[in-house]
Structure formats: structure tokens, C-alpha cells
Design a protein around this motif. Sequence first.
Motif, PDB file in Angstrom:
ATOM      1  N   PHE A  84       0.840  -1.198   0.000  1.00 27.60           N
ATOM      2  CA  PHE A  84       0.000   0.000   0.000  1.00 27.60           C
ATOM      3  C   PHE A  84       0.878   1.252   0.000  1.00 27.60           C
ATOM      4  N   SER A  85       1.890   1.250   0.851  1.00 29.25           N
ATOM      5  CA  SER A  85       2.799   2.391   0.946  1.00 29.25           C
ATOM      6  C   SER A  85       3.534   2.622  -0.366  1.00 29.25           C
ATOM      7  N   VAL A  86       4.029   1.558  -0.976  1.00 28.78           N
ATOM      8  CA  VAL A  86       4.733   1.659  -2.260  1.00 28.78           C
ATOM      9  C   VAL A  86       3.791   2.204  -3.338  1.00 28.78           C
ATOM     10  N   ASN A  87       2.585   1.657  -3.394  1.00 23.81           N
ATOM     11  CA  ASN A  87       1.615   2.099  -4.403  1.00 23.81           C
ATOM     12  C   ASN A  87       1.251   3.572  -4.220  1.00 23.81           C
ATOM     13  N   MET A  88       1.035   3.972  -2.981  1.00 21.78           N
ATOM     14  CA  MET A  88       0.675   5.369  -2.715  1.00 21.78           C
ATOM     15  C   MET A  88       1.823   6.299  -3.114  1.00 21.78           C
ATOM     16  N   GLU A  89       3.040   5.920  -2.766  1.00 20.12           N
ATOM     17  CA  GLU A  89       4.193   6.755  -3.119  1.00 20.12           C
ATOM     18  C   GLU A  89       4.308   6.904  -4.633  1.00 20.12           C
ATOM     19  N   GLN A  90       4.068   5.815  -5.370  1.00 19.99           N
ATOM     20  CA  GLN A  90       4.129   5.891  -6.832  1.00 19.99           C
ATOM     21  C   GLN A  90       3.090   6.876  -7.372  1.00 19.99           C
ATOM     22  N   VAL A  91       1.881   6.813  -6.837  1.00 23.57           N
ATOM     23  CA  VAL A  91       0.827   7.720  -7.289  1.00 23.57           C
ATOM     24  C   VAL A  91       1.199   9.167  -6.957  1.00 23.57           C
ATOM     25  N   PHE A  92       1.691   9.402  -5.741  1.00 27.49           N
ATOM     26  CA  PHE A  92       2.057  10.772  -5.356  1.00 27.49           C
ATOM     27  C   PHE A  92       3.219  11.301  -6.198  1.00 27.49           C
ATOM     28  N   ARG A  93       4.174  10.439  -6.517  1.00 29.16           N
ATOM     29  CA  ARG A  93       5.290  10.878  -7.367  1.00 29.16           C
ATOM     30  C   ARG A  93       4.794  11.252  -8.770  1.00 29.16           C
TER      31      ARG A  93
END
Length: 191
Positions: A103-112
Motif C-alpha cells: 500500500f505504501s509503495v503504491n501510494m508513493e508511486q501515485v504521489f510521485r
Amino acid sequence: MKDIAAMMQLSKGEQKNILREHRSTLVQRKQKLETIIDQLDEYVDGTDISHLHLFDDSSILSIQEQYESEAKFIYGNTEKYQEFEANVSELSAAEQEKSYQQFSVNMEQVFRELAKHQDLSPDSGEVQALVGEWKVCMEQFMSCDAEILRCIAEAYTTDRRYAGYFDHFGDEEFLRFLYQAIMVFVEGGEK
């Protein structure tokens, strides 16, 4: 004051249990701050910084644990939070950890990706598609209606801990851009 109203719906015993948990979290934070102050005093008095334990977080809850504790305190009686807890409780501890990490990895990708599109209008197709991906990430644990998405966007802008987190993705305008993009998504009927 929806939060107070939710608390008032609980029995006295439930209220006391939640407040005991919250107090315990606050005591742990206080202890950590006292330790940091003592360590800083030792440094000023001449102790080498490598011998200090300024960044040892073992005596305080992690940010994730703090959010979970606060979420339970504020939203524990709501249908959405109970849905979240039911979904998470179906997973083993290892599966929970793996899910949280992904979840954290996916969220970071979206925010980037959103930060890369910050020069566009919050209502542009590219930005709205990314907000849609953000929603999909959120729905890994619970269904997210317009009210929940709006609450999350508000929390991003009002909780100072998020400001530090979002500094990693863009300039000082990123958080405002993100909020506007989420609001466009919500008001547009969650495409």
C-alpha cells in the motif's frame, strides 16, 4: 464535532477503554520526548553524538501505529472503520505487513506521478486518472465514498505530520494541488 458525537454513542466502558489507549499513546510520546531532551543535554555537555540514542524509536509508537490508534479513537464506531477492521482482521500478521508495505509503495508511486503533473490543472484528465489510482489504493482496505475521500483530503491538509510526508513529493504547492485534485474528483462524481 462529529468525532465527539461518535464517542458519545459508545458506552461508558468503551469510552474509557479508548481513552485509556489514547492516554497510553500520549504517555509513550511524552517519554520519548523526555529521552530526546536528556540525550540533547548529554550532547551539549560533551557526549559524542554517536553514543546517543536520539533516533531510537523503540519507546514510542510508529507513525502507522499512531494513525491506527487515532483512527480507532475517532472513527471506531463508524461503519467504514468496522469494515476496514474486518478486512484487515482476515489477514495474518505477515499478510497485514505485506499489504501495508505494498500500500505504501503504491501510494508513493501515485504521489510521485501526481507531482510530475503538478504543472497541469487539477481537473485535467491525466491528474484525475491518477487520483482514480489513489482511490483504488485506498480501497484495498475499505470502500471509499465521496465523504471518506473528502475527509482524507482534509486530513492531508490539516494534520502536520502529512505535511512532512508530502514534502518528499513536490514543492510547497504540492499538497494544495493534491487537495484540489481530490476535491475535483469527488465533486465530479468519482469517475
